[in-house]
Write an enzyme that holds these catalytic residues in place. Sequence first.
Site, mmCIF file in Angstrom:
data_model
loop_
_atom_site.group_PDB
_atom_site.id
_atom_site.type_symbol
_atom_site.label_atom_id
_atom_site.label_comp_id
_atom_site.label_asym_id
_atom_site.label_seq_id
_atom_site.Cartn_x
_atom_site.Cartn_y
_atom_site.Cartn_z
ATOM 1 N N LYS A 76 30.490 15.177 27.910
ATOM 2 C CA LYS A 76 29.591 14.412 28.784
ATOM 3 C C LYS A 76 29.254 13.096 28.109
ATOM 4 O O LYS A 76 28.876 13.102 26.925
ATOM 5 C CB LYS A 76 28.277 15.194 28.996
ATOM 6 C CG LYS A 76 28.469 16.525 29.655
ATOM 7 C CD LYS A 76 27.197 17.346 29.648
ATOM 8 C CE LYS A 76 27.499 18.735 30.202
ATOM 9 N NZ LYS A 76 26.358 19.647 30.071
ATOM 10 N N LYS A 80 32.134 25.310 27.418
ATOM 11 C CA LYS A 80 32.012 25.586 28.853
ATOM 12 C C LYS A 80 31.829 27.096 28.983
ATOM 13 O O LYS A 80 32.744 27.871 28.705
ATOM 14 C CB LYS A 80 33.244 25.115 29.613
ATOM 15 C CG LYS A 80 33.106 25.386 31.105
ATOM 16 C CD LYS A 80 34.062 24.571 31.932
ATOM 17 C CE LYS A 80 33.705 24.537 33.405
ATOM 18 N NZ LYS A 80 33.442 25.827 34.015
ATOM 19 N N ASP A 117 5.930 45.316 20.946
ATOM 20 C CA ASP A 117 5.733 46.300 22.024
ATOM 21 C C ASP A 117 4.256 46.624 22.211
ATOM 22 O O ASP A 117 3.782 46.834 23.320
ATOM 23 C CB ASP A 117 6.491 47.602 21.718
ATOM 24 C CG ASP A 117 7.990 47.385 21.824
ATOM 25 O OD1 ASP A 117 8.398 46.348 22.370
ATOM 26 O OD2 ASP A 117 8.747 48.249 21.339
HETATM 27 S S1 IVH Z 1 27.142 20.523 33.086
HETATM 28 C C1 IVH Z 1 28.149 18.327 37.250
HETATM 29 N N1 IVH Z 1 27.746 22.018 31.056
HETATM 30 O O1 IVH Z 1 30.612 24.703 35.110
HETATM 31 C C2 IVH Z 1 28.045 19.632 36.657
HETATM 32 N N2 IVH Z 1 28.263 22.825 33.219
HETATM 33 O O2 IVH Z 1 32.389 23.198 37.134
HETATM 34 C C3 IVH Z 1 27.180 19.541 35.454
HETATM 35 N N3 IVH Z 1 29.264 25.064 33.222
HETATM 36 O O3 IVH Z 1 28.925 25.581 37.796
HETATM 37 C C4 IVH Z 1 27.166 20.818 34.777
HETATM 38 N N4 IVH Z 1 29.277 25.347 31.042
HETATM 39 O O4 IVH Z 1 27.396 25.773 35.759
HETATM 40 C C5 IVH Z 1 27.762 21.893 32.387
HETATM 41 N N5 IVH Z 1 28.210 23.224 29.143
HETATM 42 C C6 IVH Z 1 28.220 23.120 30.466
HETATM 43 C C7 IVH Z 1 28.743 24.119 31.282
HETATM 44 C C8 IVH Z 1 28.736 23.939 32.677
HETATM 45 C C9 IVH Z 1 29.577 25.886 32.208
HETATM 46 C C10 IVH Z 1 29.476 25.345 34.656
HETATM 47 C C11 IVH Z 1 28.397 24.839 35.571
HETATM 48 C C12 IVH Z 1 29.092 24.552 36.874
HETATM 49 C C13 IVH Z 1 30.529 24.515 36.489
HETATM 50 C C14 IVH Z 1 31.046 23.153 36.893
#
Ligand code: IVH
Length: 663
Positions: free
Chosen positions: A286, A113, A36
């Site tokens: 992925k 997710k 701070d």
């Molecule tokens: S990868 C092609 N990784 O889910 C999309 N997305 O349905 C590539 N999301 O709005 C995104 N957790 O923001 C990715 N670990 C994760 C995620 C994630 C949440 C969200 C993302 C997007 C939605 C896609």
Amino acid sequence: MISPQKLAEKLRKEIEEHSYRYYVLDQPSISDEAYDKLFLQLQRLEEENPSLQNPLSPTQKVGGKPLDKFKKYKHHEPMLSLQNIYEEVELGEWYDRWEKSLGNNFQAAGEPKFDGLAIELVYEEGHLVVAATRGDGEIGEDVTSNVKTIRSVPLRLRGTFPRVVEVRGEIILPIEDFKKLNAERAKDEEPLFANPRNAAAGSIRQLDPKIAAKRKLDLYCHSVGRLEGKRPQSHWELLEHFGDWGLRTNPLRSLLKSREEAQAFYRKVESQRDTLAYEIDGIVLKINTHRDQEELGFVARSPRWAVAYKFRAHEGNTRLLDVEFQVGRTGAITPVAILEPVPIGGVTVSRASLHNQDQMEAIGLKIGDWVVVKRAGDVIPDVQSVLVEKRTGKEKPIRFPKHCPSCNSTIARPEGEAAHRCTNRICPAQLAESLKHFVSKRAMNIEGLGDKWIDLFMEKQLIRHFSDIYDLTRKDLLGIERQGEKSAEKLIGAIERSKEVTLDRFLYALGIRLVGERTAELLATHFGKLETFLNASDEEFRNVEEVGETVVEYIREFLDDKHNLVEIERLLKKGVKPKPLINEGGGSQKLAGNTFVITGTLPSLSREQAEDLIRKNGGKVTGSVSKNTSYLLLGESPGSKFEKAKSLEIPTLSEVDFRKLIA
Ligand code: IVH
């Protein structure tokens, strides 16, 4: 001597390093106080040298000026969505497809997710230039000033980064912070957020960045859009780069060699779901290497190389038995679903919120319907939808009452509000809720006088007004079943003690709309005495820090109602003494008529001690410098108040000068 410019840059680097260690690595290396101090030093330096002000300085994180509206932002590369799967067989089908194209020698990265708000951060030459929401995937909203306030979002990248990189991630509000936020809103009778995701989205869509700055939002980076520079070979490498650039990633991730490992990862994350500090609703798989990702490509709006494998929601199906209409402290009528009890995520749910008439109608609910009920975190469950296919024709429509269920008075829906309200100011349900608020811990703090007692006392017509509480006698209490000598004695003692209340708690206890604890405290500090508060003009209310037009309106409405003034008068007569925050005499009056503002760290006094001394000597303390300030009590590393005082030619005092004044 080091130039101010160099010093500012040195401080910024130091602050960035500490923020990185704290928010990204989770390994703080200095104390909060030391941090701070550095921050204040930089703030002061920038204030003294306006040419040093810089949109990338960490001092920007406290939130800039409010906006009129958000600008649109077109993403360079669309923000796509993920295909969802829910079952192990579907996972098998994905693996079959992937193997068909890639053989069986590939890896998938598994990660949670996040159930939050998708965001894109655009960094050019390592500088955060834009942060935008997903919108429809093509065009989002520019929410840069709000996103900047998130502690784990670096305004400048570290190390060696690409010239342009669009980092994508998820903004989340941790569950604990979500609960605190809703608890505060409930106290102030503001509408609650249904879940942490809505709260995060609501915070990012506030036009005033100071509001976003107050919410403890966080970010996990998970993917990338445009990238000008050397592209990482794999998703795993990308996440490692994110870390090197100072961006926060989630540690719960794993490289998976087979479908069995992917399924095991899904189970593992699901088993940890309820222990995580934030909400997730599945895992994302992925394909790891960039080469394989390119090979698989896209279908419609989703990549073929990724899939969201979702958890079964904390949801259940049950029947709607009835709808109750509850009347709140300020008369707001809330519909509550009475359900056939159903276990959802380990707890039995028998009631759920229906929020208001609009929401109820949007679902198209009828009594007897089968409904989908969802629990988000520990929040009151929500009725999500009706299972229309289960209707038998015997369901009955729900009529939103035209009259208050408690007092039968007319219900009105004030313009611009979602809630209906009972218009009767002496409605028993409202009175009961107001009384419960009045005696509550953070208000008058009458220990032992719980909700049940209030209901009982009202039923026995022992109390109707706040002041009636102070007429309760031992005899009254003993006349009530199951009330023993000892507890009656205790309750009388607690009622007596509550008369010694501070002004802020007293104002809060009165239950003026939108006057929550914080506003009550600001009002009490500003006005010092109850009398001054009661006689203040709208203009004077507007001068109170953080008090906006709507609050002023509600205060005025409260003070214009003579019943309220009579009630306050009665309370005072019965011995309730809201303790003024300024000295009323008795002590020294050396500072009488003077208003002080304190800034910076004083050599020996804490802020509270200094405030106390000022008040004890008849002076007044306020939070911001104005032409009415008599002195600025100046400590080390002062904030912007010092500048303001200088510009208004307000005299400053050191702690030593101040001590001399009151000696
Ligand atoms: S990868 C092609 N990784 O889910 C999309 N997305 O349905 C590539 N999301 O709005 C995104 N957790 O923001 C990715 N670990 C994760 C995620 C994630 C949440 C969200 C993302 C997007 C939605 C896609």
